[in-house]
Design a protein around this motif. Structure first.
Motif, PDB file in Angstrom:
ATOM      1  N   GLU A  33       0.798  -0.987  -0.121  1.00 37.26           N
ATOM      2  CA  GLU A  33      -0.114  -0.042  -0.313  1.00 37.26           C
ATOM      3  C   GLU A  33       0.861   1.177  -0.202  1.00 37.26           C
ATOM      4  OE1 GLU A  33      -2.939   0.146   3.003  1.00 37.26           O
ATOM      5  OE2 GLU A  33      -3.787  -2.022   2.648  1.00 37.26           O
ATOM      6  N   HIS A  34       0.551   2.220  -0.739  1.00 40.03           N
ATOM      7  CA  HIS A  34       1.337   3.604  -0.941  1.00 40.03           C
ATOM      8  C   HIS A  34       0.963   4.310   0.397  1.00 40.03           C
ATOM      9  CE1 HIS A  34       2.385   7.309  -2.555  1.00 40.03           C
ATOM     10  NE2 HIS A  34       3.192   6.763  -3.296  1.00 40.03           N
ATOM     11  N   HIS A  35       1.818   5.253   0.654  1.00 42.50           N
ATOM     12  CA  HIS A  35       1.853   6.076   1.930  1.00 42.50           C
ATOM     13  C   HIS A  35       0.607   6.515   2.091  1.00 42.50           C
ATOM     14  CE1 HIS A  35       2.994   8.811  -0.934  1.00 42.50           C
ATOM     15  NE2 HIS A  35       2.630   9.825  -0.342  1.00 42.50           N
ATOM     16  N   ASP A  36      -0.244   7.053   0.977  1.00 42.32           N
ATOM     17  CA  ASP A  36      -1.506   7.690   1.154  1.00 42.32           C
ATOM     18  C   ASP A  36      -2.407   6.726   1.158  1.00 42.32           C
ATOM     19  OD1 ASP A  36      -1.825   8.987  -2.378  1.00 42.32           O
ATOM     20  OD2 ASP A  36      -1.535   6.884  -1.642  1.00 42.32           O
ATOM     21  N   HIS A  37      -2.333   5.379   1.402  1.00 41.56           N
ATOM     22  CA  HIS A  37      -3.270   4.335   1.689  1.00 41.56           C
ATOM     23  C   HIS A  37      -4.193   4.064   0.582  1.00 41.56           C
ATOM     24  CE1 HIS A  37      -1.942   4.491   5.908  1.00 41.56           C
ATOM     25  NE2 HIS A  37      -2.358   5.705   5.704  1.00 41.56           N
ATOM     26  N   HIS A  38      -3.512   4.174  -0.766  1.00 43.99           N
ATOM     27  CA  HIS A  38      -4.281   3.741  -1.932  1.00 43.99           C
ATOM     28  C   HIS A  38      -3.765   2.216  -1.822  1.00 43.99           C
ATOM     29  CE1 HIS A  38      -4.452   7.841  -3.142  1.00 43.99           C
ATOM     30  NE2 HIS A  38      -5.435   7.327  -3.622  1.00 43.99           N
ATOM     31  N   ASP A  39      -4.837   1.409  -2.433  1.00 45.13           N
ATOM     32  CA  ASP A  39      -4.552  -0.110  -2.554  1.00 45.13           C
ATOM     33  C   ASP A  39      -4.072  -0.481  -4.165  1.00 45.13           C
ATOM     34  OD1 ASP A  39      -4.468  -2.762  -2.732  1.00 45.13           O
ATOM     35  OD2 ASP A  39      -6.675  -3.323  -2.135  1.00 45.13           O
ATOM     36  N   TYR A  40      -2.853  -0.819  -4.153  1.00 47.82           N
ATOM     37  CA  TYR A  40      -2.350  -1.230  -5.287  1.00 47.82           C
ATOM     38  C   TYR A  40      -2.272  -2.301  -5.924  1.00 47.82           C
ATOM     39  CZ  TYR A  40      -0.945   3.704  -5.514  1.00 47.82           C
ATOM     40  OH  TYR A  40      -0.868   5.079  -5.495  1.00 47.82           O
ATOM     41  N   ASP A  41      -3.114  -3.165  -5.211  1.00 45.73           N
ATOM     42  CA  ASP A  41      -3.306  -4.813  -5.735  1.00 45.73           C
ATOM     43  C   ASP A  41      -3.785  -4.823  -7.028  1.00 45.73           C
ATOM     44  OD1 ASP A  41      -2.524  -5.831  -3.166  1.00 45.73           O
ATOM     45  OD2 ASP A  41      -4.557  -5.989  -2.379  1.00 45.73           O
ATOM     46  N   HIS A  42      -4.366  -3.914  -7.585  1.00 46.15           N
ATOM     47  CA  HIS A  42      -5.101  -3.869  -8.955  1.00 46.15           C
ATOM     48  C   HIS A  42      -4.580  -2.780  -9.771  1.00 46.15           C
ATOM     49  CE1 HIS A  42      -7.649  -5.810  -6.224  1.00 46.15           C
ATOM     50  NE2 HIS A  42      -8.368  -6.574  -7.081  1.00 46.15           N
ATOM     51  N   ALA A  43      -3.165  -2.822 -10.031  1.00 45.18           N
ATOM     52  CA  ALA A  43      -2.171  -1.777 -10.703  1.00 45.18           C
ATOM     53  C   ALA A  43      -2.885  -1.991 -12.019  1.00 45.18           C
ATOM     54  CB  ALA A  43      -1.053  -2.008 -10.561  1.00 45.18           C
ATOM     55  N   GLU A  44      -2.881  -0.937 -12.805  1.00 43.46           N
ATOM     56  CA  GLU A  44      -3.072  -0.852 -14.234  1.00 43.46           C
ATOM     57  C   GLU A  44      -2.050  -0.743 -15.074  1.00 43.46           C
ATOM     58  OE1 GLU A  44      -6.309   1.765 -15.470  1.00 43.46           O
ATOM     59  OE2 GLU A  44      -7.502   1.172 -13.840  1.00 43.46           O
ATOM     60  N   ILE A  45      -1.959  -1.427 -16.220  1.00 42.38           N
ATOM     61  CA  ILE A  45      -0.953  -1.149 -17.230  1.00 42.38           C
ATOM     62  C   ILE A  45      -1.215   0.188 -17.959  1.00 42.38           C
ATOM     63  CG2 ILE A  45       0.279  -2.367 -19.232  1.00 42.38           C
ATOM     64  CD1 ILE A  45      -0.453  -4.969 -18.251  1.00 42.38           C
ATOM     65  N   LEU A  46      -0.150   1.025 -17.529  1.00 43.00           N
ATOM     66  CA  LEU A  46      -0.181   2.281 -18.517  1.00 43.00           C
ATOM     67  C   LEU A  46       0.740   2.435 -19.548  1.00 43.00           C
ATOM     68  CD1 LEU A  46       0.701   4.630 -15.227  1.00 43.00           C
ATOM     69  CD2 LEU A  46      -1.776   3.863 -16.108  1.00 43.00           C
ATOM     70  N   ARG A  47       1.645   1.527 -19.661  1.00 43.76           N
ATOM     71  CA  ARG A  47       2.357   1.355 -21.051  1.00 43.76           C
ATOM     72  C   ARG A  47       3.026  -0.062 -21.001  1.00 43.76           C
ATOM     73  NH1 ARG A  47       8.173   1.773 -21.558  1.00 43.76           N
ATOM     74  NH2 ARG A  47       8.304   2.320 -19.661  1.00 43.76           N
ATOM     75  N   TYR A  48       3.087  -0.554 -22.056  1.00 43.61           N
ATOM     76  CA  TYR A  48       3.440  -1.846 -22.547  1.00 43.61           C
ATOM     77  C   TYR A  48       4.352  -1.695 -24.022  1.00 43.61           C
ATOM     78  CZ  TYR A  48       4.398  -6.937 -23.161  1.00 43.61           C
ATOM     79  OH  TYR A  48       4.825  -7.929 -23.558  1.00 43.61           O
ATOM     80  N   GLU A  49       5.667  -2.359 -23.933  1.00 45.20           N
ATOM     81  CA  GLU A  49       6.178  -2.347 -25.404  1.00 45.20           C
ATOM     82  C   GLU A  49       6.932  -3.646 -25.415  1.00 45.20           C
ATOM     83  OE1 GLU A  49       6.800   2.474 -25.616  1.00 45.20           O
ATOM     84  OE2 GLU A  49       8.753   1.125 -24.999  1.00 45.20           O
TER      85      GLU A  49
END
Length: 112
Positions: free
Chosen positions: A22-38
């Motif tokens: 979890e990030h310092h501002d308590h966002h849950d990053y278990d479901h990260a989205e792909i922003l860039r893929y090459e």
């Protein structure tokens, strides 16, 4: 054989970044989205990169380097990856992987 060892080392480094936090501002990053893929894979090398919404990035480029004979080529890889820990600190590692092994550099990595 060296190709397999170098590739396995690179794969291990790529998987070493934290997968759950979890990030310092308590966002849950278990479901990260792909922003860039090459991805560009060729017979003589490859190039790839990705970035996710949790701050993780990885970029690498590899090419075959012929040895003293045509039967012993080495995969030479230059890359970097970064991630954000649960306290919000960003870590970056730049690396080379070649016939001399995996050589990471980062401000958080102790020097010999």
């Amino acid at each position: 054989m060296k190709f397999i060892i170098v590739f396995a080392t690179i794969l291990a480094a790529a998987l070493a970044a934290p997968q759950h936090y979890e990030h310092h501002d308590h966002h849950d990053y278990d479901h990260a989205e792909i922003l860039r893929y090459e991805s560009d894979v060729r017979p003589d090398g490859y190039k790839f990169g990705f970035e996710t919404s949790d701050g993780t990035q990885h970029d690498a480029e590899g090419h075959l380097k012929e040895g003293h004979d045509k039967e012993h080529a080495t995969l030479v890889v230059h890359g970097s990856f970064s991630f954000v820990d649960k306290e919000g600190h960003k870590y970056q590692v730049n690396y080379v992987a070649d016939e001399y092994g995996y050589q990471p550099e980062g401000t958080h990595i102790p020097h010999a």
